[in-house]
Design an enzyme around this catalytic site. Sequence first.
Site, mmCIF file in Angstrom:
data_model
loop_
_atom_site.group_PDB
_atom_site.id
_atom_site.type_symbol
_atom_site.label_atom_id
_atom_site.label_comp_id
_atom_site.label_asym_id
_atom_site.label_seq_id
_atom_site.Cartn_x
_atom_site.Cartn_y
_atom_site.Cartn_z
ATOM 1 N N TYR A 1 0.796 -1.227 0.000
ATOM 2 C CA TYR A 1 0.000 0.000 0.000
ATOM 3 C C TYR A 1 0.833 1.283 0.000
ATOM 4 O O TYR A 1 0.741 2.097 -0.926
ATOM 5 C CB TYR A 1 -0.940 0.007 1.216
ATOM 6 C CG TYR A 1 -1.936 -1.115 1.207
ATOM 7 C CD1 TYR A 1 -3.038 -1.102 0.357
ATOM 8 C CD2 TYR A 1 -1.782 -2.208 2.064
ATOM 9 C CE1 TYR A 1 -3.958 -2.138 0.351
ATOM 10 C CE2 TYR A 1 -2.696 -3.252 2.059
ATOM 11 C CZ TYR A 1 -3.780 -3.213 1.194
ATOM 12 O OH TYR A 1 -4.684 -4.241 1.184
ATOM 13 N N GLU B 1 -9.984 3.820 3.170
ATOM 14 C CA GLU B 1 -8.600 3.583 2.763
ATOM 15 C C GLU B 1 -8.216 2.175 3.196
ATOM 16 O O GLU B 1 -8.493 1.754 4.309
ATOM 17 C CB GLU B 1 -7.697 4.630 3.418
ATOM 18 C CG GLU B 1 -6.356 4.785 2.743
ATOM 19 C CD GLU B 1 -5.325 3.800 3.275
ATOM 20 O OE1 GLU B 1 -4.731 3.062 2.447
ATOM 21 O OE2 GLU B 1 -5.112 3.767 4.488
ATOM 22 N N HIS B 2 -7.550 1.458 2.330
ATOM 23 C CA HIS B 2 -7.437 0.008 2.427
ATOM 24 C C HIS B 2 -6.286 -0.484 3.302
ATOM 25 O O HIS B 2 -6.286 -1.646 3.722
ATOM 26 C CB HIS B 2 -7.277 -0.562 1.013
ATOM 27 C CG HIS B 2 -7.865 -1.916 0.839
ATOM 28 N ND1 HIS B 2 -7.449 -2.777 -0.140
ATOM 29 C CD2 HIS B 2 -8.827 -2.579 1.502
ATOM 30 C CE1 HIS B 2 -8.131 -3.905 -0.066
ATOM 31 N NE2 HIS B 2 -8.977 -3.805 0.917
ATOM 32 N N SER B 3 -5.287 0.336 3.560
ATOM 33 C CA SER B 3 -4.064 -0.203 4.147
ATOM 34 C C SER B 3 -4.204 -0.692 5.594
ATOM 35 O O SER B 3 -3.586 -1.691 5.949
ATOM 36 C CB SER B 3 -2.926 0.823 4.042
ATOM 37 O OG SER B 3 -3.154 1.948 4.858
ATOM 38 N N VAL C 1 -6.700 -2.175 7.293
ATOM 39 C CA VAL C 1 -7.386 -3.463 7.395
ATOM 40 C C VAL C 1 -7.997 -3.789 6.044
ATOM 41 O O VAL C 1 -8.143 -2.923 5.177
ATOM 42 C CB VAL C 1 -8.516 -3.436 8.451
ATOM 43 C CG1 VAL C 1 -7.969 -3.291 9.850
ATOM 44 C CG2 VAL C 1 -9.522 -2.326 8.147
#
Length: 670
Positions: free
Chosen positions: A104, A373-375, A377
């Site tokens: 990420y 925002e993915h980072s 979890v």
Amino acid sequence: MVERKHLSASFVSTIVPTTPRLPRLPVPDLHQTLQRYLASLEPFVLEGYGRDSAQLQTMFATRKQWADDFERGVGSVLQERLRALDRASPNNWLDDNIWLKKAYHEWRAPLVVNSNWWLSFKNDQTVPQEVLLGHGGDVAKTGCTAWQVRRAAWLIHRLLEFKQKLQKQLVYPESTKTGIWFRHSASKIFNVCRIPQATCDTASSPPPPSLQSGRTVLLFVHDWMYAVEVLNEDLTPISAGELERALLQVVFDVSRRLDAEERAVPISVLTADERDRWTENYQHLLSLSPYNREIATIVHHSIIGLSLDHYTYALSSPPQQNPLPTPDTQEEMDAHLHNIRSSHPAHPGRNRWFDKPLTLIVEANSRAGAMGEHSPVDALVPSIVCDYAVVHDIEPDEFSAPLGLSEHEISAVPRRWRRLDWDVDERIRRECLEAEERVRNIVKDSDNSVLWFDAFGTDWIKRASLSPDSFIQMALQLAWYRTRHCFTATYETTLTRLFQNGRTETVRSLTADTRAWVLAMQDPSTSPQTRFALLQTAIKTHANLTGAAMRGRGIDRHFLGLRCMMQPGERHELFEDALFTQSQTWKLSTSGLSAGDQWRGTGFGSPEHDGYGINCELLYLYTAGFEVIKFGIESKYSCPDTSTRIFKESISSALLDMQTLCSQASHAHL
């Protein structure tokens, strides 16, 4: 009030003194990883050289020789370095050192579409139909509505209630292994934020409980930013009614600003820009005034984000239909997904903070969703949290005041909010306009839609004695081949939640057995019995790969770790092989969320320009009484080889053909 249980009873209890421990994520065995890798190359080699047996044998022999040489030489050195890193790591070699950076934070592409996930909630049954159709009135000429504010307040209240229950171990207690994993994962959603930095971003740390900034929600209305205090000093949530009044006070403040012909500088659009560009603008913002640094701290510390959009986006022209499209139609759901994903296409990237792990988005007609925002979890974790918020509709008794209070009626209510107005200069104003144009190009190219397949579902697949997840993966393989006339590397996410701080591993869904079955389905001379036998074999192979990945015995995270252990000047043919790259070029990137009937659609972007990002749910719709398989699909309009509409049709056709195949095989057996 009675609440439907969506959490297993084993995860709801009082605190138990004994606490189990999760094992550490293992460093996989090098020999086993290499053998699994060689097996994963088979469909690619067969595709390229299947008709030339001599060439085929040479290709396999070369890769086996490279693997053997790697294992005996530099690979064993890298493996020992990885083990040493693991021994020096508090939790595990992957999560502590590698995953966030490589997966990420080192990515420089904009988060919008490319990285962030999005999720559309079911509509609240207490909201009148006329409101959903766009006749909800208007609060002080802002475009916001009373039902919108009430639903936003209710959703925030429920999320805070879940957060409090989680902290008290009333849900997912640490006396269960799932509870240990979930509590650790869910803690990364709240009170944190991604921070842009040159070459590699970082994440903020949660604030101490004593700080007021950690008791706030970051609110967006008309591109203005506000901090709304939603927790008392003892960290208990304020009531839903208090939350509603605080949000209404902000809306009235926005009304006064609009009446004064003020217009917000859309700072948030900068968060949707290319990461190094956002880094430069972020640093410039901080340099303009100490107040900007204070705002940044509040943004990072805030529990979650909340966007009140002053419109309801519709695909058709004019932009604001009256009435709006009927809820749950294809057009209406796609429009909702588009707005959650990236905001209104006329002003994309606005009224959001794309660096926050969780942002609730409520439109004027009260329809709601989430983006994140993915980072920190994977999307499963916030989806479980949101499920708690959405599963129970608005409870009128929780709101002591009538709907739609006037500004005068709430003027005496204690103020729990403050403006967050950045100090800006002409450079920042210009950068916002230019960033919006770049975001617009990304959004215009995103071909995003949802497929509700309702011909059959999980129960039927299970009655055929087949794994539902593997069955869906086979359908995606068949759909891809029929539209592209080739095979491609396929990424399927599986969780490694059996381990301390576990995240994910890759299941390589394309196998030699998958390929054999797909080709048989396209060969009219192959009997249904043979096709079904091949399908059973392919599904068994996929299920075995999934089980290995869940137990920390996958291929791709191990290879990532080994490559990160290489020092300058070290190299090996194994990693430089074109097939190595091809086997990790995920033109089919797939994932899934927890089963439940709270979502109308989901999505994430395709990692490859000529591929698809696909999220899948297999579930039973309790309110409608039927099963459905939902697919959220994203591709790029600019690629002539992809079409979300055509791929949706191909998936449906593949699933129906597979049902027919299973029925034919069953009749033949009888």
